[in-house]
Design an enzyme around this catalytic site. Structure first.
Site, PDB file in Angstrom:
ATOM      1  N   SER A 129      12.016   6.376  37.294  1.00  0.00           N
ATOM      2  CA  SER A 129      11.372   5.090  37.563  1.00  0.00           C
ATOM      3  C   SER A 129      12.356   3.934  37.668  1.00  0.00           C
ATOM      4  O   SER A 129      13.350   3.866  36.937  1.00  0.00           O
ATOM      5  CB  SER A 129      10.401   4.801  36.408  1.00  0.00           C
ATOM      6  OG  SER A 129      10.001   3.452  36.432  1.00  0.00           O
ATOM      7  N   GLU A 131      11.811   1.213  36.494  1.00  0.00           N
ATOM      8  CA  GLU A 131      11.732   0.549  35.192  1.00  0.00           C
ATOM      9  C   GLU A 131      13.004   0.820  34.374  1.00  0.00           C
ATOM     10  O   GLU A 131      13.379   0.043  33.498  1.00  0.00           O
ATOM     11  CB  GLU A 131      10.479   1.048  34.466  1.00  0.00           C
ATOM     12  CG  GLU A 131      10.138   0.357  33.175  1.00  0.00           C
ATOM     13  CD  GLU A 131       9.640  -1.073  33.301  1.00  0.00           C
ATOM     14  OE1 GLU A 131       9.254  -1.500  34.405  1.00  0.00           O
ATOM     15  OE2 GLU A 131       9.657  -1.781  32.282  1.00  0.00           O
ATOM     16  N   TYR A 153       8.868   3.032  27.179  1.00  0.00           N
ATOM     17  CA  TYR A 153       8.611   3.856  28.366  1.00  0.00           C
ATOM     18  C   TYR A 153       9.907   4.081  29.146  1.00  0.00           C
ATOM     19  O   TYR A 153      10.249   5.212  29.509  1.00  0.00           O
ATOM     20  CB  TYR A 153       7.571   3.155  29.252  1.00  0.00           C
ATOM     21  CG  TYR A 153       7.449   3.725  30.654  1.00  0.00           C
ATOM     22  CD1 TYR A 153       6.680   4.856  30.888  1.00  0.00           C
ATOM     23  CD2 TYR A 153       8.100   3.128  31.730  1.00  0.00           C
ATOM     24  CE1 TYR A 153       6.568   5.383  32.174  1.00  0.00           C
ATOM     25  CE2 TYR A 153       7.986   3.638  33.011  1.00  0.00           C
ATOM     26  CZ  TYR A 153       7.220   4.773  33.234  1.00  0.00           C
ATOM     27  OH  TYR A 153       7.122   5.293  34.501  1.00  0.00           O
TER      28      TYR A 153
HETATM   29  P1  NAP Z   1      -0.853   7.696  36.341  1.00  0.00           P
HETATM   30  O1  NAP Z   1      -1.853   7.343  37.392  1.00  0.00           O
HETATM   31  O2  NAP Z   1      -0.880   6.988  35.039  1.00  0.00           O
HETATM   32  O3  NAP Z   1      -0.999   9.277  36.062  1.00  0.00           O
HETATM   33  C1  NAP Z   1      -0.377   9.886  34.977  1.00  0.00           C
HETATM   34  C2  NAP Z   1      -0.837  11.341  34.901  1.00  0.00           C
HETATM   35  O4  NAP Z   1      -0.213  11.960  33.764  1.00  0.00           O
HETATM   36  C3  NAP Z   1      -2.350  11.519  34.707  1.00  0.00           C
HETATM   37  O5  NAP Z   1      -2.761  12.647  35.432  1.00  0.00           O
HETATM   38  C4  NAP Z   1      -2.459  11.784  33.204  1.00  0.00           C
HETATM   39  O6  NAP Z   1      -3.613  12.516  32.855  1.00  0.00           O
HETATM   40  C5  NAP Z   1      -1.222  12.638  33.015  1.00  0.00           C
HETATM   41  N1  NAP Z   1      -0.783  12.740  31.617  1.00  0.00           N
HETATM   42  C6  NAP Z   1      -0.551  11.742  30.737  1.00  0.00           C
HETATM   43  N2  NAP Z   1      -0.109  12.246  29.551  1.00  0.00           N
HETATM   44  C7  NAP Z   1      -0.059  13.587  29.702  1.00  0.00           C
HETATM   45  C8  NAP Z   1       0.302  14.665  28.863  1.00  0.00           C
HETATM   46  N3  NAP Z   1       0.692  14.467  27.588  1.00  0.00           N
HETATM   47  N4  NAP Z   1       0.262  15.935  29.347  1.00  0.00           N
HETATM   48  C9  NAP Z   1      -0.168  16.159  30.620  1.00  0.00           C
HETATM   49  N5  NAP Z   1      -0.546  15.191  31.469  1.00  0.00           N
HETATM   50  C10 NAP Z   1      -0.485  13.910  31.015  1.00  0.00           C
HETATM   51  O7  NAP Z   1       0.626   7.557  36.909  1.00  0.00           O
HETATM   52  P2  NAP Z   1       1.135   7.465  38.437  1.00  0.00           P
HETATM   53  O8  NAP Z   1       1.159   6.042  38.845  1.00  0.00           O
HETATM   54  O9  NAP Z   1       0.433   8.475  39.258  1.00  0.00           O
HETATM   55  O10 NAP Z   1       2.678   7.879  38.245  1.00  0.00           O
HETATM   56  C11 NAP Z   1       3.078   9.244  38.316  1.00  0.00           C
HETATM   57  C12 NAP Z   1       4.422   9.404  37.627  1.00  0.00           C
HETATM   58  O11 NAP Z   1       5.401   8.590  38.249  1.00  0.00           O
HETATM   59  C13 NAP Z   1       4.447   9.009  36.160  1.00  0.00           C
HETATM   60  O12 NAP Z   1       5.368   9.854  35.497  1.00  0.00           O
HETATM   61  C14 NAP Z   1       4.987   7.598  36.176  1.00  0.00           C
HETATM   62  O13 NAP Z   1       5.604   7.291  34.946  1.00  0.00           O
HETATM   63  C15 NAP Z   1       5.978   7.689  37.313  1.00  0.00           C
HETATM   64  N6  NAP Z   1       6.242   6.471  38.075  1.00  0.00           N
HETATM   65  C16 NAP Z   1       5.209   5.754  38.592  1.00  0.00           C
HETATM   66  C17 NAP Z   1       5.479   4.637  39.372  1.00  0.00           C
HETATM   67  C18 NAP Z   1       4.363   3.824  39.980  1.00  0.00           C
HETATM   68  O14 NAP Z   1       4.633   2.700  40.384  1.00  0.00           O
HETATM   69  N7  NAP Z   1       3.161   4.355  40.094  1.00  0.00           N
HETATM   70  C19 NAP Z   1       6.806   4.271  39.618  1.00  0.00           C
HETATM   71  C20 NAP Z   1       7.833   5.037  39.081  1.00  0.00           C
HETATM   72  C21 NAP Z   1       7.536   6.155  38.330  1.00  0.00           C
HETATM   73  P3  NAP Z   1      -5.049  11.777  32.593  1.00  0.00           P
HETATM   74  O15 NAP Z   1      -5.632  11.506  33.970  1.00  0.00           O
HETATM   75  O16 NAP Z   1      -5.800  12.787  31.824  1.00  0.00           O
HETATM   76  O17 NAP Z   1      -4.755  10.513  31.847  1.00  0.00           O
HETATM   77  N1  GDD Z   2      -0.361  -4.470  33.640  1.00  0.00           N
HETATM   78  C1  GDD Z   2      -0.315  -5.811  33.672  1.00  0.00           C
HETATM   79  N2  GDD Z   2      -1.421  -6.519  33.293  1.00  0.00           N
HETATM   80  N3  GDD Z   2       0.819  -6.426  34.084  1.00  0.00           N
HETATM   81  C2  GDD Z   2       0.814  -7.782  34.140  1.00  0.00           C
HETATM   82  C3  GDD Z   2      -0.296  -8.539  33.784  1.00  0.00           C
HETATM   83  C4  GDD Z   2      -1.475  -7.886  33.329  1.00  0.00           C
HETATM   84  O1  GDD Z   2      -2.473  -8.487  32.995  1.00  0.00           O
HETATM   85  N4  GDD Z   2       0.021  -9.859  33.973  1.00  0.00           N
HETATM   86  C5  GDD Z   2       1.278  -9.900  34.419  1.00  0.00           C
HETATM   87  N5  GDD Z   2       1.767  -8.635  34.524  1.00  0.00           N
HETATM   88  C6  GDD Z   2       3.137  -8.297  34.928  1.00  0.00           C
HETATM   89  C7  GDD Z   2       3.854  -7.387  33.936  1.00  0.00           C
HETATM   90  O2  GDD Z   2       4.355  -8.154  32.835  1.00  0.00           O
HETATM   91  C8  GDD Z   2       4.946  -6.811  34.822  1.00  0.00           C
HETATM   92  O3  GDD Z   2       6.053  -7.669  34.882  1.00  0.00           O
HETATM   93  C9  GDD Z   2       4.292  -6.767  36.210  1.00  0.00           C
HETATM   94  O4  GDD Z   2       3.096  -7.543  36.123  1.00  0.00           O
HETATM   95  C10 GDD Z   2       3.943  -5.366  36.675  1.00  0.00           C
HETATM   96  O5  GDD Z   2       3.201  -4.740  35.651  1.00  0.00           O
HETATM   97  P1  GDD Z   2       2.479  -3.313  35.885  1.00  0.00           P
HETATM   98  O6  GDD Z   2       1.610  -3.380  37.088  1.00  0.00           O
HETATM   99  O7  GDD Z   2       1.861  -2.909  34.583  1.00  0.00           O
HETATM  100  O8  GDD Z   2       3.683  -2.349  36.302  1.00  0.00           O
HETATM  101  P2  GDD Z   2       5.132  -2.114  35.642  1.00  0.00           P
HETATM  102  O9  GDD Z   2       6.131  -2.661  36.604  1.00  0.00           O
HETATM  103  O10 GDD Z   2       5.186  -2.585  34.242  1.00  0.00           O
HETATM  104  O11 GDD Z   2       5.207  -0.521  35.595  1.00  0.00           O
HETATM  105  C11 GDD Z   2       4.798   0.257  36.723  1.00  0.00           C
HETATM  106  O12 GDD Z   2       5.899   0.451  37.578  1.00  0.00           O
HETATM  107  C12 GDD Z   2       6.976   1.217  37.013  1.00  0.00           C
HETATM  108  C13 GDD Z   2       8.077   1.305  38.083  1.00  0.00           C
HETATM  109  O13 GDD Z   2       8.879   0.165  38.052  1.00  0.00           O
HETATM  110  C14 GDD Z   2       4.223   1.571  36.186  1.00  0.00           C
HETATM  111  O14 GDD Z   2       3.635   2.271  37.241  1.00  0.00           O
HETATM  112  C15 GDD Z   2       5.319   2.449  35.588  1.00  0.00           C
HETATM  113  O15 GDD Z   2       4.780   3.742  35.280  1.00  0.00           O
HETATM  114  C16 GDD Z   2       6.441   2.588  36.629  1.00  0.00           C
HETATM  115  O16 GDD Z   2       7.483   3.412  36.128  1.00  0.00           O
END
Ligand code: NAP
Ligand code: GDD
Length: 334
Positions: A129, A131, A153
């Site tokens: 990520s 992050e 995280y």
């Molecule tokens: P998400 O919607 O939160 O999905 C997470 C998945 O992991 C869900 O299917 C959840 O199951 C499952 N899970 C959580 N804890 C688990 C455990 N202990 N054992 C097995 N399964 C578990 O996340 P996403 O946005 O699709 O992201 C996919 C991956 O990419 C994650 O690893 C995330 O950290 C990473 N990532 C995401 C982003 C982004 O912007 N979306 C960016 C960079 C990296 P449930 O449905 O049962 O909760």
């Molecule tokens: N969730 C959330 N809720 N974020 C908020 C809010 C709120 O009410 N208000 C402001 N934010 C700001 C957070 O402080 C952060 O700076 C930004 O919005 C994005 O927050 P999120 O959408 O929760 O995403 P993230 O950047 O913290 O994390 C996501 O992206 C990562 C990759 O950079 C997640 O998908 C992570 O799993 C992923 O790794």
């Protein structure tokens, strides 16, 4: 026919990746957690085939249970494993640091160990990520930018990232890290900021709510479309050599700009509805993310197809439909 396992198949990315792999003719197994309520809404359309042919096969499993991961791998003998499962919410990781480390850090290690023990280990994709860059030391961030994690995280993801590199180097596993920047979609979890905004703005437009509580509006993110990003995951595992890749759009926007875009599209002024609630501030914040995906463009031939405005509108349109239906049901039940 290739066989793949996806952990986290019920999540945003898992559902898009399962769709993509099925379209490409893979046999796809998804690992799901036992839940007291249904957690398959994002993938129901993939396994409820009208002719009752299971297309996506689901197996119970959990990243906290190493024995279970081993037996799932040995029973299915996949060609590719995509590790998308995680406690993926950064704010929540401050409340649940140990659970987050157990799943997001040790969970990956359990999977890597299970793979290492196999006679013919499958190719492995790790969901790293942006992050991990945290308090960024340079902009834009590339595969060579040092990590400076700012949340439990991010620390857990850095651990998994380096274990993936180590298993590649020490044991010759075909293991890749995709360092993905934020990616969103109509299937994004409702508590991430983009979806929280599109959901609330459309409900406000339909008269279903009147306030939206948010935290830091100044944070900047490089937001892309999840459907594009899962293509990069699959491409990484088709290369001759395993490697790590940044996947990003190269553009960065603030939360405030996302509000402008969404409320503006709905002819609303967000200043009339948004309330800052310190509960959503994080103990440490990641202020700015902007990725440079040149390597992925060059080696994988990957590029994003959806820009910031298109993404905001796609999510707003989808949530407007949901909000409209909610309003109609409410009116009907009056
Ligand atoms: P998400 O919607 O939160 O999905 C997470 C998945 O992991 C869900 O299917 C959840 O199951 C499952 N899970 C959580 N804890 C688990 C455990 N202990 N054992 C097995 N399964 C578990 O996340 P996403 O946005 O699709 O992201 C996919 C991956 O990419 C994650 O690893 C995330 O950290 C990473 N990532 C995401 C982003 C982004 O912007 N979306 C960016 C960079 C990296 P449930 O449905 O049962 O909760
Ligand atoms: N969730 C959330 N809720 N974020 C908020 C809010 C709120 O009410 N208000 C402001 N934010 C700001 C957070 O402080 C952060 O700076 C930004 O919005 C994005 O927050 P999120 O959408 O929760 O995403 P993230 O950047 O913290 O994390 C996501 O992206 C990562 C990759 O950079 C997640 O998908 C992570 O799993 C992923 O790794």
């Amino acid at each position: 026919m290739k066989r793949a396992i996806i952990t986290g198949v019920t999540g945003q990315d898992g559902s898009y990746l399962a769709e993509l792999l099925l379209k490409k003719g893979y046999e796809v197994y998804g690992i799901i957690r036992r839940s007291s309520s249904f957690n398959t809404s994002r993938i129901d359309h993939l396994y409820q085939d009208p002719h009752n042919q299971p297309k996506l096969r689901l197996i119970y499993g959990d990243l906290t249970d190493g024995g279970n991961l081993s037996s799932v791998l040995n029973d299915t003998q996949p060609d590719e494993v995509y590790n998308l499962a995680a406690q993926s919410h950064v704010r929540v990781s401050f409340d649940q640091p140990i659970y987050t480390a157990n799943t997001d850090a040790l969970g990956t290690l359990r999977l890597l160990e299970a793979l290492r023990m196999m006679k013919k280990p499958p190719r492995f994709y790790q969901a790293s990520s942006s992050e991990m860059y945290g308090k960024v030391v340079e902009t834009p961030q590339t595969e060579r930018t040092p990590f400076c994690p700012r949340s439990p995280y991010a620390c857990a993801k850095v651990y998994s990232h380096w274990q993936t590199v180590n298993y590649r180097e020490a044991y010759g596993l075909f293991a890749c890290n995709g360092i993905l920047f934020n990616h969103e979609s109509p299937r994004r979890g409702e508590t991430f900021v983009t979806r929280k905004i599109t959901r609330a703005a459309t409900r406000i437009k339909e008269g279903l709510q009147d306030k939206l509580y948010l935290g830091n509006l100044e944070a900047k993110r490089d937001w892309g479309y999840a459907g594009d990003y899962v293509e990069a995951m699959q491409l990484m595992l088709q290369q001759d050599k395993p490697d790590d890749y940044v996947i990003a759009t190269g553009q960065t926007y603030s939360v405030r700009q996302f509000l402008d875009e969404v409320f503006g599209y709905l002819d609303l002024d967000w200043h009339n509805y948004v309330v800052i609630d310190p509960k959503y501030f994080r103990p440490t914040e990641v202020d700015l993310l902007q990725g440079d995906a040149s390597k992925a463009r060059k080696v994988l031939g990957w590029k994003p197809t959806v820009d910031f405005k298109q993404l905001a509108r796609m999510m707003t349109d989808a949530d407007r439909n949901i909000a409209r239906n909610e309003r109609l049901v409410k009116e009907h039940n009056k």
